[in-house]
Design a protein around this motif. Sequence first.
Motif, mmCIF file in Angstrom:
data_model
loop_
_atom_site.group_PDB
_atom_site.id
_atom_site.type_symbol
_atom_site.label_atom_id
_atom_site.label_comp_id
_atom_site.label_asym_id
_atom_site.label_seq_id
_atom_site.Cartn_x
_atom_site.Cartn_y
_atom_site.Cartn_z
ATOM 1 N N PHE A 25 1.383 -16.085 -6.391
ATOM 2 C CA PHE A 25 1.816 -14.715 -6.141
ATOM 3 C C PHE A 25 0.619 -13.781 -6.058
ATOM 4 O O PHE A 25 -0.373 -13.982 -6.753
ATOM 5 C CB PHE A 25 2.712 -14.264 -7.308
ATOM 6 C CG PHE A 25 3.428 -12.967 -7.106
ATOM 7 C CD1 PHE A 25 2.892 -11.783 -7.561
ATOM 8 C CD2 PHE A 25 4.648 -12.926 -6.462
ATOM 9 C CE1 PHE A 25 3.548 -10.575 -7.387
ATOM 10 C CE2 PHE A 25 5.324 -11.729 -6.287
ATOM 11 C CZ PHE A 25 4.769 -10.556 -6.746
ATOM 12 N N GLY A 26 0.688 -12.774 -5.181
ATOM 13 C CA GLY A 26 -0.179 -11.621 -5.324
ATOM 14 C C GLY A 26 -1.369 -11.473 -4.421
ATOM 15 O O GLY A 26 -2.090 -10.481 -4.542
ATOM 16 N N LEU A 27 -1.635 -12.393 -3.490
ATOM 17 C CA LEU A 27 -2.846 -12.273 -2.674
ATOM 18 C C LEU A 27 -2.908 -10.926 -1.956
ATOM 19 O O LEU A 27 -3.885 -10.184 -2.084
ATOM 20 C CB LEU A 27 -2.934 -13.427 -1.668
ATOM 21 C CG LEU A 27 -4.227 -13.519 -0.841
ATOM 22 C CD1 LEU A 27 -4.526 -14.976 -0.506
ATOM 23 C CD2 LEU A 27 -4.155 -12.733 0.458
ATOM 24 N N GLY A 28 -1.883 -10.619 -1.169
ATOM 25 C CA GLY A 28 -1.882 -9.381 -0.396
ATOM 26 C C GLY A 28 -1.932 -8.149 -1.277
ATOM 27 O O GLY A 28 -2.639 -7.178 -0.982
ATOM 28 N N MET A 29 -1.190 -8.174 -2.392
ATOM 29 C CA MET A 29 -1.146 -7.005 -3.262
ATOM 30 C C MET A 29 -2.474 -6.760 -3.950
ATOM 31 O O MET A 29 -2.907 -5.612 -4.097
ATOM 32 C CB MET A 29 -0.036 -7.178 -4.298
ATOM 33 C CG MET A 29 1.346 -7.126 -3.693
ATOM 34 S SD MET A 29 2.623 -7.100 -4.950
ATOM 35 C CE MET A 29 4.067 -7.101 -3.880
ATOM 36 N N ALA A 34 -6.768 -3.502 -4.858
ATOM 37 C CA ALA A 34 -8.147 -3.420 -5.344
ATOM 38 C C ALA A 34 -9.059 -2.717 -4.341
ATOM 39 O O ALA A 34 -9.886 -1.883 -4.720
ATOM 40 C CB ALA A 34 -8.679 -4.817 -5.658
ATOM 41 N N THR A 35 -8.917 -3.046 -3.067
ATOM 42 C CA THR A 35 -9.785 -2.408 -2.065
ATOM 43 C C THR A 35 -9.488 -0.915 -1.943
ATOM 44 O O THR A 35 -10.399 -0.108 -1.730
ATOM 45 C CB THR A 35 -9.622 -3.066 -0.684
ATOM 46 O OG1 THR A 35 -8.233 -3.093 -0.318
ATOM 47 C CG2 THR A 35 -10.172 -4.477 -0.673
ATOM 48 N N SER A 36 -8.216 -0.545 -2.092
ATOM 49 C CA SER A 36 -7.861 0.872 -2.034
ATOM 50 C C SER A 36 -8.346 1.607 -3.279
ATOM 51 O O SER A 36 -8.870 2.715 -3.196
ATOM 52 C CB SER A 36 -6.347 1.045 -1.884
ATOM 53 O OG SER A 36 -5.902 0.490 -0.665
ATOM 54 N N GLY A 37 -8.156 0.979 -4.438
ATOM 55 C CA GLY A 37 -8.585 1.611 -5.681
ATOM 56 C C GLY A 37 -10.083 1.801 -5.757
ATOM 57 O O GLY A 37 -10.567 2.807 -6.279
ATOM 58 N N LEU A 38 -10.843 0.836 -5.236
ATOM 59 C CA LEU A 38 -12.304 0.919 -5.248
ATOM 60 C C LEU A 38 -12.857 1.588 -3.996
ATOM 61 O O LEU A 38 -14.068 1.715 -3.851
ATOM 62 C CB LEU A 38 -12.893 -0.493 -5.387
ATOM 63 C CG LEU A 38 -12.532 -1.240 -6.673
ATOM 64 C CD1 LEU A 38 -13.069 -2.668 -6.627
ATOM 65 C CD2 LEU A 38 -13.066 -0.509 -7.896
ATOM 66 N N ASP A 39 -11.955 1.958 -3.081
ATOM 67 C CA ASP A 39 -12.339 2.629 -1.834
ATOM 68 C C ASP A 39 -13.339 1.783 -1.035
ATOM 69 O O ASP A 39 -14.315 2.290 -0.490
ATOM 70 C CB ASP A 39 -12.940 4.010 -2.126
ATOM 71 C CG ASP A 39 -12.828 4.941 -0.917
ATOM 72 O OD1 ASP A 39 -11.979 4.674 -0.047
ATOM 73 O OD2 ASP A 39 -13.598 5.912 -0.848
ATOM 74 N N CYS A 144 7.459 -2.147 4.591
ATOM 75 C CA CYS A 144 6.343 -2.450 3.686
ATOM 76 C C CYS A 144 5.246 -3.218 4.423
ATOM 77 O O CYS A 144 4.056 -2.947 4.243
ATOM 78 C CB CYS A 144 6.838 -3.276 2.496
ATOM 79 S SG CYS A 144 7.961 -2.399 1.387
ATOM 80 N N GLY A 145 5.652 -4.169 5.257
ATOM 81 C CA GLY A 145 4.677 -4.948 6.008
ATOM 82 C C GLY A 145 3.938 -4.110 7.025
ATOM 83 O O GLY A 145 2.728 -4.271 7.227
ATOM 84 N N GLY A 146 4.652 -3.194 7.679
ATOM 85 C CA GLY A 146 4.005 -2.322 8.649
ATOM 86 C C GLY A 146 3.040 -1.352 7.993
ATOM 87 O O GLY A 146 1.947 -1.102 8.506
ATOM 88 N N LEU A 147 3.418 -0.826 6.853
ATOM 89 C CA LEU A 147 2.576 0.144 6.154
ATOM 90 C C LEU A 147 1.344 -0.513 5.526
ATOM 91 O O LEU A 147 0.228 -0.022 5.665
ATOM 92 C CB LEU A 147 3.386 0.851 5.068
ATOM 93 C CG LEU A 147 4.204 2.064 5.499
ATOM 94 C CD1 LEU A 147 5.184 2.454 4.397
ATOM 95 C CD2 LEU A 147 3.287 3.243 5.826
ATOM 96 N N PHE A 148 1.558 -1.625 4.818
ATOM 97 C CA PHE A 148 0.485 -2.175 3.996
ATOM 98 C C PHE A 148 0.152 -3.640 4.278
ATOM 99 O O PHE A 148 -0.738 -4.192 3.629
ATOM 100 C CB PHE A 148 0.852 -2.042 2.506
ATOM 101 C CG PHE A 148 1.215 -0.648 2.095
ATOM 102 C CD1 PHE A 148 0.283 0.370 2.174
ATOM 103 C CD2 PHE A 148 2.481 -0.344 1.641
ATOM 104 C CE1 PHE A 148 0.610 1.669 1.794
ATOM 105 C CE2 PHE A 148 2.821 0.934 1.252
ATOM 106 C CZ PHE A 148 1.880 1.949 1.333
ATOM 107 N N GLY A 149 0.873 -4.277 5.188
ATOM 108 C CA GLY A 149 0.654 -5.699 5.407
ATOM 109 C C GLY A 149 1.253 -6.552 4.297
ATOM 110 O O GLY A 149 0.997 -7.743 4.212
ATOM 111 N N ILE A 150 2.056 -5.938 3.412
ATOM 112 C CA ILE A 150 2.671 -6.634 2.277
ATOM 113 C C ILE A 150 4.183 -6.568 2.440
ATOM 114 O O ILE A 150 4.811 -5.564 2.092
ATOM 115 C CB ILE A 150 2.281 -5.993 0.937
ATOM 116 C CG1 ILE A 150 0.765 -5.885 0.799
ATOM 117 C CG2 ILE A 150 2.851 -6.796 -0.220
ATOM 118 C CD1 ILE A 150 0.325 -5.073 -0.400
ATOM 119 N N ALA A 151 4.773 -7.617 2.969
ATOM 120 C CA ALA A 151 6.216 -7.592 3.231
ATOM 121 C C ALA A 151 7.022 -8.175 2.087
ATOM 122 O O ALA A 151 8.249 -8.225 2.144
ATOM 123 C CB ALA A 151 6.513 -8.371 4.516
#
Length: 249
Positions: A25-29, A34-39, A144-151
């Motif tokens: 579980f969790g690869l996409g999330m 993490a990339t968003s939080g660390l910019d 969700c998939g369209g917005l973030f790639g996480i469906a």
Amino acid sequence: MTLEVLLSFIAIAAIAGYFQTVTGFGLGMIVMGATSGLDVAPVASVAAVVSLMMLTNSAVALPGKLKHLDRAVVLATVLGIVPATVIGVLLLELMSSRAESVLRIALGLLVCYGGLSLVLRPRQRETLSSRISFFISGVLSGLCGGLFGIAGPPVIYQCYRQPLKPVAIRNMLILLFACTSSMRTLFVAATGGLNLEILVLTAWAIPAVAVATYAGRRWPPRLSPLAMRRIAFVTLMVIGGGLIATELV
């Protein structure tokens, strides 16, 4: 793209790949959160990379696994996924330029929901849900998939409520994720969104995830499945909560 950004993204992708291998579980999330939080990179770019990573995973996992799926259920879900994915991508483009804070908070909420789904498992139904129910879950997953790639979260919840064998549920989810990622990638490519940054990040992320996946299979932590779920829950809640708190502050 600086070397620092590239190395940071590779490290996050590798950690997420190992994490998914040992927890399922969790690869996409993790990559998105993490990339968003660390910019590290823009949300839109990372979402495109996550979709390409999911397509690679599906291409390996799907062959020979689709014989026993309920085609009517899959079709109803895909009919919801396809248009909603396009709407999600368009919303991402709009919010990236006008409401970036709202976008990051929404991502944080989605990551937290993914963590909660590990401990709040849905009660299994005695009969299969209606086609409309699957269609609605497809719409939510497509957004969700369209917005973030996480469906994942909406359709995962829907599928695990059904009276189906675990192997059938896993294969159905892989197929639905492949449909979402394919639709998203095709639409982004058609609108000229697959830029050099996305292709470079993808080219480096896939080998990193492959190596981390091998490491996870070869050297998994000596923990029980329950302990791993708890670690996954805490990790996702920290990432999602951190995103939300940062934007609110």
